[in-house]
Structure formats: C-alpha cells, structure tokens
Scaffold this active site. Structure first.
Site, mmCIF file in Angstrom:
data_model
loop_
_atom_site.group_PDB
_atom_site.id
_atom_site.type_symbol
_atom_site.label_atom_id
_atom_site.label_comp_id
_atom_site.label_asym_id
_atom_site.label_seq_id
_atom_site.Cartn_x
_atom_site.Cartn_y
_atom_site.Cartn_z
ATOM 1 N NE ARG A 162 -34.647 -19.315 28.792
ATOM 2 C CZ ARG A 162 -33.872 -18.516 28.224
ATOM 3 N NH1 ARG A 162 -33.891 -17.645 29.553
ATOM 4 N NH2 ARG A 162 -33.438 -18.807 27.088
ATOM 5 C CB SER A 234 -33.941 -23.501 24.586
ATOM 6 O OG SER A 234 -33.343 -22.254 23.862
ATOM 7 C CD GLU A 330 -35.871 -22.432 28.545
ATOM 8 O OE1 GLU A 330 -36.765 -22.414 29.160
ATOM 9 O OE2 GLU A 330 -35.840 -23.190 27.476
HETATM 10 N N1 EPU Z 1 -24.799 -23.232 18.538
HETATM 11 C C1 EPU Z 1 -24.207 -23.913 17.468
HETATM 12 N N2 EPU Z 1 -24.380 -24.020 16.386
HETATM 13 C C2 EPU Z 1 -25.995 -24.329 16.259
HETATM 14 C C3 EPU Z 1 -26.211 -22.816 16.851
HETATM 15 C C4 EPU Z 1 -26.213 -22.616 17.606
HETATM 16 O O1 EPU Z 1 -22.807 -24.403 17.887
HETATM 17 O O2 EPU Z 1 -26.205 -23.986 15.052
HETATM 18 C C5 EPU Z 1 -23.228 -22.134 19.221
HETATM 19 C C6 EPU Z 1 -22.872 -21.002 18.753
HETATM 20 O O3 EPU Z 1 -21.341 -21.157 19.335
HETATM 21 C C7 EPU Z 1 -23.616 -19.760 19.137
HETATM 22 C C8 EPU Z 1 -24.385 -20.155 20.648
HETATM 23 O O4 EPU Z 1 -24.822 -21.298 20.079
HETATM 24 O O5 EPU Z 1 -22.711 -18.848 19.212
HETATM 25 C C9 EPU Z 1 -25.045 -19.300 21.647
HETATM 26 O O6 EPU Z 1 -26.168 -19.804 20.234
HETATM 27 P P1 EPU Z 1 -27.497 -18.557 20.043
HETATM 28 O O7 EPU Z 1 -26.836 -17.248 20.385
HETATM 29 O O8 EPU Z 1 -28.592 -18.872 19.234
HETATM 30 O O9 EPU Z 1 -28.746 -18.970 21.349
HETATM 31 P P2 EPU Z 1 -28.546 -19.538 22.653
HETATM 32 O O10 EPU Z 1 -27.841 -19.716 23.261
HETATM 33 O O11 EPU Z 1 -27.922 -21.111 21.719
HETATM 34 C C10 EPU Z 1 -30.360 -18.779 23.840
HETATM 35 C C11 EPU Z 1 -31.518 -19.226 24.585
HETATM 36 C C12 EPU Z 1 -32.754 -18.498 23.436
HETATM 37 C C13 EPU Z 1 -32.542 -17.567 22.660
HETATM 38 C C14 EPU Z 1 -30.877 -17.209 22.494
HETATM 39 C C15 EPU Z 1 -30.647 -15.967 21.975
HETATM 40 C C16 EPU Z 1 -31.315 -20.726 26.354
HETATM 41 C C17 EPU Z 1 -32.097 -21.477 26.831
HETATM 42 N N3 EPU Z 1 -31.849 -20.356 24.837
HETATM 43 O O12 EPU Z 1 -29.913 -20.240 23.456
HETATM 44 O O13 EPU Z 1 -34.025 -18.790 24.136
HETATM 45 O O14 EPU Z 1 -33.074 -16.940 21.540
HETATM 46 O O15 EPU Z 1 -30.275 -18.051 23.080
HETATM 47 O O16 EPU Z 1 -30.742 -15.366 23.304
HETATM 48 O O17 EPU Z 1 -30.640 -20.020 27.461
HETATM 49 C C18 EPU Z 1 -35.853 -20.415 24.494
HETATM 50 O O18 EPU Z 1 -35.360 -20.134 25.698
HETATM 51 O O19 EPU Z 1 -36.430 -20.438 23.927
HETATM 52 C C19 EPU Z 1 -35.150 -19.710 23.647
HETATM 53 C C20 EPU Z 1 -34.998 -19.667 21.997
#
Ligand code: EPU
Length: 336
Positions: A162, A234, A330
C-alpha cells in the site's frame, strides 16, 4: 475542463459523507491538467480518483482536482505479452474486465477493486495475492512544482505494501495521467490465496475469466458494496511486527494468524485484532464495523467523518491496549 464552485462531494466519495468543496476541477486531458496546475500551486488542493479511499473530515476549503482521462490503448504486442496504456480516469474494474475479456493475465485478482486507474499506483492496490505494481510498467504524471512531464518506470515507483513514491517524494507533487501495464498472453494465474484456490478447484479450470468470477463472488460475500453501505474498503493497514513481538504474542494468543515476510517480520491481519477486541459488527452512532470484514468501517446512514474517526480511534486504542500494536489508517483523511 470543468469547474464547479461550492459543490457537494457526497457523490464523489464511497463513504457517502457529506462535505462541500470550494472548487472542483475535472480534467479530461494532459493539456487540461497542465492548465490547471497554475490554479493549484500555492493553494490548498487534493487529487481525487474514485473517492474510494478517502474520508473528507469536513468541508474542503480548497481545490479538488479530478483527473478524468479516458481510453485504453494497445502500445505494443509480442507473442508473449501486451503493453496497454490506460487513462487515469478509467474505472479500475473496467480496465480489469477489458483485460480479462481478451485473456490477458496479471490484474484478474484485482477484479472488483473500486476506484480509478490513476489512483491504483499511489497506494499500490492489492488483493488476493497480487499487487497492481507487479504489472505496472510505466506511470506518466505531471509534476505540480515544475510542470514537467514525468515518466516513471516500475522501479522508480518504489512500490511497497500500500505504498509508492507518490506517498513520499512525489506526495502532493504529481498528477498521474496514464498508467501502462504489461500483461501476459499466456497467463499463469496466482492462486496463492487459499479460498481462491479452493473455489477454482471446484470450477476445475483456472482461466483468467474464472479467476475474475471467483474473486468477484468472494468479494461480494465479504465486502460491503459502497452503493448499498458507504465504506472505503480496508480502513486500516495490516500491521507488521518483529519476529520477537510475534513470538511473544503467539505465546499469549496461540490462535493468532500471521504471515511471515521476507525480511523476517510478520504481518498480522488487522481484521483478527479488531475482532478479538470485540468490535466486529459493532457501531458507534451511525459509524459501524462491518459484520463480515471488521477491517472495513461503514457509514450506516448519515454518519459524519467525526463519527467514523471516533470509531477508528476507539479501535486503535483498544488494539493498542490489548496487543501493543498500533494500527495505521489506510484511508486518506482529507482536511483543509
Ligand atoms: N479475519 C478475522 N476475522 C474476520 C475476517 C478476517 O479474523 O472477520 C482474519 C483471518 O485470519 C483472515 C485474515 O483476517 O485469514 C485476512 O482476511 P482477508 O483475507 O479478508 O484479508 P485482509 O488481510 O483482511 C486484505 C486487504 C484487502 C483485500 C484482502 C484480500 C489490506 C489492508 N486489505 O484484507 O484490501 O481485499 O486482503 O486479499 O491489506 C482494501 O485495501 O480496501 C481491501 C479490501
């Protein structure tokens, strides 16, 4: 070029926050942008893409510049790849759809990301194991301080998580006009993200169009659609912790999910930290924490930027108190 005075920014931010701008300038060409630079210099201004990653803190007593350059042009083609030059004002997902329809690979995992192509390099948008920076071959921009035409190679963009040169050396000093992408004609799809791999196994074919299809349905199940529930994706970044911090956290919280990074540090999902603090699905006034993805803060209807920020600061405070980790936003907070 279009000028508007004292205009509501509500249609231009996906949080759906009411805020007025003193002036909005829409630019349709590099020439328009070059002309508008003289209005910007020495004044309060901000550059707005799709408005999907901003929170206007209040009325904006300055100039909002919206680059609206259109067009997707084929620059070069070999038997292995194509080079496409895309206008900064093109919707990111329109470009992804264009590429996927032609079988070009590289950006399919970024299907459904809101915002414009010009905003993509600034925060190096990323999702499901792919970052835009990996396919970007060149960024064209006008430098605000000098009026110069800049042509930056991928290396010169300094892409990180990012992050890019547009958040550092060129912060507030570049208006991106065109972004060029090198896409593969014989794509090898990226299935590093578990749920994408599993869904593709069920479909039995990992063409770029199936990847797009699978990703759009994962996003739909987890992420709120901004036209139904105002949000900016996010709200926080996933924090990075040292190996020793990770080890001590793991002792206390054996279920802590984390991903190891090349330098030895670990990335911890902010969504997990927020959920552990009990914030998932909660609200403070009309500002809320999404029930499926706690990393996303939502406007439940009529929330002000103050409401959203009050909620964000409460989350930051609780995560810090429980885990000793400081979440960073972010979303760009715009104030004048
Ligand atoms: N998780 C929880 N509870 C929840 C949801 C998720 O504990 O309710 C934990 C789980 O361990 C899960 C982990 O969070 O494995 C990761 O969740 P997710 O795969 O949904 O991804 P994220 O890391 O939360 C990032 C990006 C998103 C992108 C997703 C998918 C950032 C700040 N965000 O989210 O980007 O869509 O990965 O790759 O890096 C954005 O930037 O606006 C955005 C949505």
């Amino acid at each position: 070029m279009n000028f508007y005075d004292n205009i509501s920014l509500r249609p231009f931010n996906t949080f759906g926050i009411e805020a007025k701008a003193r002036t909005l300038i829409e630019c349709y060409s590099t020439f328009d942008i070059a002309q508008s630079l003289e209005y910007l210099r020495g004044k309060e201004f901000c550059i707005l893409g799709g408005g999907s990653n901003v929170l206007f803190e209040g009325d904006y007593d300055g100039i909002v510049l919206r680059p609206r350059l259109a067009g997707i042009t084929l620059l070069h083609e070999t038997s292995d790849y194509v080079d496409l030059r895309v206008g900064a004002g093109v919707q990111w997902d329109t470009f992804v759809e264009y590429a996927v329809q032609r079988g070009y690979g590289g950006v399919e995992n970024l299907s459904g990301v809101p915002g414009t192509v010009g905003a993509a390099p600034v925060q190096n948008i990323g999702a499901y194991g792919v970052e835009a920076g990996s396919c970007i071959s060149r960024v064209e921009a006008l430098q605000i301080s000098t009026g110069k035409n800049l042509q930056l190679s991928r290396e010169q963009c300094h892409f990180g998580y990012r992050d890019s040169v547009f958040k550092h050396e060129l912060k507030r000093d570049a208006v991106i006009t065109y972004v060029s992408f090198r896409l593969a004609k014989h794509p090898v799809v990226n299935t590093s993200y578990g749920p994408v791999r599993e869904a593709l196994l069920k479909v039995g074919d990992s063409s770029v169009s199936n990847v797009r299809h699978v990703i759009l349905s994962i996003r739909e199940s987890k992420l709120p659609a901004p036209d139904e529930l105002g949000n900016a994706g996010s709200f926080f970044k996933n924090p990075e912790v040292s190996a020793s911090k990770h080890a001590s956290l793991l002792e206390q919280y054996p279920t802590l999910p984390a991903f190891s990074l090349p330098g030895g540090n670990f990335k911890v999902p902010a969504a997990w930290l927020i959920e552990q603090c009990g914030w998932k699905g909660k609200s403070m006034g009309m500002a809320g924490v999404h029930e499926n993805q706690p990393l996303v803060l939502v406007n439940r209807g009529g929330a002000s930027a103050c409401d959203i920020l009050a909620l964000a600061y409460s989350i930051i405070r609780d995560v810090k108190a429980k885990f000793g980790i400081e979440l960073r936003m972010e979303v760009n907070i715009v104030r004048s």
